[in-house]
Write a protein that holds these residues in place. Sequence first.
Motif: not given
Length: 240
Positions: A55-56, A48-49, A90-94
């Motif tokens: 969060x990241x 989310x923008x 596949x799990x992606x980096x945010x």
Amino acid sequence: MINNQDEELRYYAKQSPTTEPGDLGYLFEKVSDRPEEISETVYGLVTHRDETEKFYNFALPKEREDEPNTRFVRKILDKLIEIDSSPLTKNRDPKKRFIGTCRDFAILACSIFRSKGAPARLRCGFADYFVPGWYDDHWVCEYWDNNCGQWKLLDAEIGPVERDYFKIEFDQTNISREKFLVGGRAWQACRAGKINPDTMGVANIPHVKGLWFVRADVIRDLAALNKIELLPWDFTEHFD
């Protein structure tokens, strides 16, 4: 005009021009058709923008600020594979996810359901589970559960980070109709005096609230029911 339930379900099982993945539909083939796994997959595809720093711990790059204006799923998928050509599961980096809004979580989930032949549609309305005492403007995906013969609400924006931060304990694939009010129900509740319209709007933009904004959500939700999946700011004009 839809005359019966079977016709309704067939209608919502087909892609709209907005949700159509086109020649990139193959990307959905390895995604499970289970609502829980669709939700988990989509959660790993969008950041989310408003949550990049919150969060990241990274600032939204200026060159990516316009991504939330992407209307079509085909274009969202284009961006995803441009950033990282790995499988969608596949799990992606945010930082390697699509930068979007709640609408993008919802439209990707809807497109995946429809790609599996499962009826689904976007719903625009208000969620009470982000800010205490506030109904936040929000989008979710509504899908048909064949096991119980009902429409259910799915919020793919809810993942481990959101569960912890917002203290969310409910199942994000079966959200209560009291916790998420679709546009029409929100309008009726306001007109009946059951909810103060000044508690409905965009929490982080103080002046974007009230009956005029609820009315705009009614329009966006009605459009979604007709498979015209708008952007969150389409028709967001102060009519008063």
